[in-house]
Scaffold this motif. Structure first.
Motif, PDB file in Angstrom:
ATOM      1  N   LEU A  53     -29.737  -2.634  74.307  1.00  0.00           N
ATOM      2  CA  LEU A  53     -30.768  -2.405  73.293  1.00  0.00           C
ATOM      3  C   LEU A  53     -30.732  -0.963  72.800  1.00  0.00           C
ATOM      4  O   LEU A  53     -30.883  -0.707  71.605  1.00  0.00           O
ATOM      5  N   ALA A  54     -30.496  -0.011  73.703  1.00  0.00           N
ATOM      6  CA  ALA A  54     -30.394   1.396  73.308  1.00  0.00           C
ATOM      7  C   ALA A  54     -29.171   1.611  72.417  1.00  0.00           C
ATOM      8  O   ALA A  54     -29.228   2.379  71.452  1.00  0.00           O
ATOM      9  N   GLU A  55     -28.065   0.933  72.715  1.00  0.00           N
ATOM     10  CA  GLU A  55     -26.863   1.050  71.890  1.00  0.00           C
ATOM     11  C   GLU A  55     -27.109   0.551  70.471  1.00  0.00           C
ATOM     12  O   GLU A  55     -26.462   0.998  69.529  1.00  0.00           O
ATOM     13  N   LEU A  56     -28.055  -0.389  70.314  1.00  0.00           N
ATOM     14  CA  LEU A  56     -28.416  -0.885  68.989  1.00  0.00           C
ATOM     15  C   LEU A  56     -29.404   0.049  68.286  1.00  0.00           C
ATOM     16  O   LEU A  56     -29.805  -0.211  67.159  1.00  0.00           O
ATOM     17  N   GLY A  57     -29.818   1.119  68.972  1.00  0.00           N
ATOM     18  CA  GLY A  57     -30.672   2.114  68.365  1.00  0.00           C
ATOM     19  C   GLY A  57     -32.144   1.998  68.714  1.00  0.00           C
ATOM     20  O   GLY A  57     -32.954   2.789  68.235  1.00  0.00           O
ATOM     21  N   HIS A  58     -32.515   1.037  69.533  1.00  0.00           N
ATOM     22  CA  HIS A  58     -33.912   0.864  69.905  1.00  0.00           C
ATOM     23  C   HIS A  58     -34.274   1.845  71.015  1.00  0.00           C
ATOM     24  O   HIS A  58     -33.422   2.260  71.798  1.00  0.00           O
ATOM     25  N   GLU A  59     -35.553   2.207  71.076  1.00  0.00           N
ATOM     26  CA  GLU A  59     -36.016   3.187  72.062  1.00  0.00           C
ATOM     27  C   GLU A  59     -36.476   2.497  73.342  1.00  0.00           C
ATOM     28  O   GLU A  59     -37.319   1.609  73.298  1.00  0.00           O
ATOM     29  N   ILE A  60     -35.925   2.903  74.458  1.00  0.00           N
ATOM     30  CA  ILE A  60     -36.382   2.427  75.760  1.00  0.00           C
ATOM     31  C   ILE A  60     -37.558   3.315  76.147  1.00  0.00           C
ATOM     32  O   ILE A  60     -37.383   4.491  76.437  1.00  0.00           O
ATOM     33  N   VAL A  61     -38.764   2.753  76.120  1.00  0.00           N
ATOM     34  CA  VAL A  61     -39.974   3.511  76.398  1.00  0.00           C
ATOM     35  C   VAL A  61     -40.157   3.685  77.900  1.00  0.00           C
ATOM     36  O   VAL A  61     -40.462   4.773  78.375  1.00  0.00           O
ATOM     37  N   SER A  62     -39.957   2.604  78.655  1.00  0.00           N
ATOM     38  CA  SER A  62     -40.096   2.683  80.105  1.00  0.00           C
ATOM     39  C   SER A  62     -39.440   1.493  80.780  1.00  0.00           C
ATOM     40  O   SER A  62     -39.264   0.442  80.168  1.00  0.00           O
ATOM     41  N   ILE A  63     -39.099   1.703  82.050  1.00  0.00           N
ATOM     42  CA  ILE A  63     -38.636   0.631  82.942  1.00  0.00           C
ATOM     43  C   ILE A  63     -39.349   0.886  84.256  1.00  0.00           C
ATOM     44  O   ILE A  63     -39.165   1.937  84.865  1.00  0.00           O
ATOM     45  N   GLN A  64     -40.165  -0.080  84.688  1.00  0.00           N
ATOM     46  CA  GLN A  64     -40.913   0.101  85.930  1.00  0.00           C
ATOM     47  C   GLN A  64     -40.813  -1.143  86.792  1.00  0.00           C
ATOM     48  O   GLN A  64     -40.931  -2.267  86.296  1.00  0.00           O
ATOM     49  N   ALA A  65     -40.616  -0.906  88.089  1.00  0.00           N
ATOM     50  CA  ALA A  65     -40.628  -2.008  89.050  1.00  0.00           C
ATOM     51  C   ALA A  65     -42.048  -2.526  89.181  1.00  0.00           C
ATOM     52  O   ALA A  65     -43.007  -1.755  89.111  1.00  0.00           O
ATOM     53  N   GLU A  66     -42.171  -3.829  89.351  1.00  0.00           N
ATOM     54  CA  GLU A  66     -43.481  -4.398  89.615  1.00  0.00           C
ATOM     55  C   GLU A  66     -43.892  -3.997  91.027  1.00  0.00           C
ATOM     56  O   GLU A  66     -43.050  -3.649  91.850  1.00  0.00           O
ATOM     57  N   ASP A  67     -45.161  -4.021  91.319  1.00  0.00           N
ATOM     58  CA  ASP A  67     -45.685  -3.592  92.621  1.00  0.00           C
ATOM     59  C   ASP A  67     -44.894  -4.199  93.771  1.00  0.00           C
ATOM     60  O   ASP A  67     -44.769  -5.411  93.873  1.00  0.00           O
ATOM     61  N   GLY A  68     -44.328  -3.330  94.588  1.00  0.00           N
ATOM     62  CA  GLY A  68     -43.619  -3.763  95.785  1.00  0.00           C
ATOM     63  C   GLY A  68     -42.273  -4.411  95.538  1.00  0.00           C
ATOM     64  O   GLY A  68     -41.670  -4.956  96.459  1.00  0.00           O
ATOM     65  N   ALA A  69     -41.777  -4.372  94.316  1.00  0.00           N
ATOM     66  CA  ALA A  69     -40.506  -5.028  93.999  1.00  0.00           C
ATOM     67  C   ALA A  69     -39.335  -4.255  94.594  1.00  0.00           C
ATOM     68  O   ALA A  69     -39.328  -3.033  94.634  1.00  0.00           O
ATOM     69  N   ALA A  70     -38.349  -5.001  95.055  1.00  0.00           N
ATOM     70  CA  ALA A  70     -37.107  -4.401  95.536  1.00  0.00           C
ATOM     71  C   ALA A  70     -36.342  -3.839  94.346  1.00  0.00           C
ATOM     72  O   ALA A  70     -36.705  -4.080  93.190  1.00  0.00           O
ATOM     73  N   THR A  71     -35.273  -3.117  94.622  1.00  0.00           N
ATOM     74  CA  THR A  71     -34.470  -2.512  93.569  1.00  0.00           C
ATOM     75  C   THR A  71     -34.039  -3.540  92.531  1.00  0.00           C
ATOM     76  O   THR A  71     -34.046  -3.262  91.345  1.00  0.00           O
ATOM     77  N   ASP A  72     -33.660  -4.739  92.982  1.00  0.00           N
ATOM     78  CA  ASP A  72     -33.230  -5.774  92.046  1.00  0.00           C
ATOM     79  C   ASP A  72     -34.336  -6.802  91.767  1.00  0.00           C
ATOM     80  O   ASP A  72     -34.091  -7.855  91.208  1.00  0.00           O
ATOM     81  N   GLY A  73     -35.559  -6.472  92.154  1.00  0.00           N
ATOM     82  CA  GLY A  73     -36.695  -7.364  91.933  1.00  0.00           C
ATOM     83  C   GLY A  73     -37.209  -7.270  90.509  1.00  0.00           C
ATOM     84  O   GLY A  73     -36.628  -6.604  89.656  1.00  0.00           O
ATOM     85  N   PRO A  74     -38.332  -7.932  90.230  1.00  0.00           N
ATOM     86  CA  PRO A  74     -38.882  -7.939  88.869  1.00  0.00           C
ATOM     87  C   PRO A  74     -39.252  -6.542  88.375  1.00  0.00           C
ATOM     88  O   PRO A  74     -39.846  -5.756  89.100  1.00  0.00           O
ATOM     89  N   HIS A  75     -38.858  -6.262  87.144  1.00  0.00           N
ATOM     90  CA  HIS A  75     -39.164  -4.998  86.470  1.00  0.00           C
ATOM     91  C   HIS A  75     -39.743  -5.307  85.087  1.00  0.00           C
ATOM     92  O   HIS A  75     -39.499  -6.381  84.536  1.00  0.00           O
TER      93      HIS A  75
END
Length: 82
Positions: A53-75
């Motif tokens: 999405l960033a390569e298409l020019g869109h702005e990544i505002v944030s990426i956050q793990a959900e409460d207690g999520a593992a590294t590959d868990g829901p974000h």
């Protein structure tokens, strides 16, 4: 979805490349400046969806793990359409 986000998409059950395809289709129907919250899960989508999405020019505002999520868990990814 928070009040500030205009759109919401849950792709936690999808696998690449469908994760990016669904995210891109959502972004395409949005107006410039609108925000989308995309819920994703797994290392491949966590890396590929924001990068693509960033390569298409869109702005990544944030990426956050959900409460207690593992590294590959829901974000939650928030993206602003260019």
């Amino acid at each position: 979805m928070t009040e500030q986000n205009n759109y919401s998409l849950d792709i936690t059950a999808d696998v690449c490349p469908m994760t990016f395809v669904r995210a891109k289709l959502l972004i395409e129907k949005m107006s410039p400046g609108q925000l989308a919250e995309i819920r994703l899960k797994g290392m491949e989508p966590l890396i590929n969806v924001p990068r693509s999405l960033a390569e298409l020019g869109h702005e990544i505002v944030s990426i956050q793990a959900e409460d207690g999520a593992a590294t590959d868990g829901p974000h939650r990814l928030v993206v602003r359409k260019k």
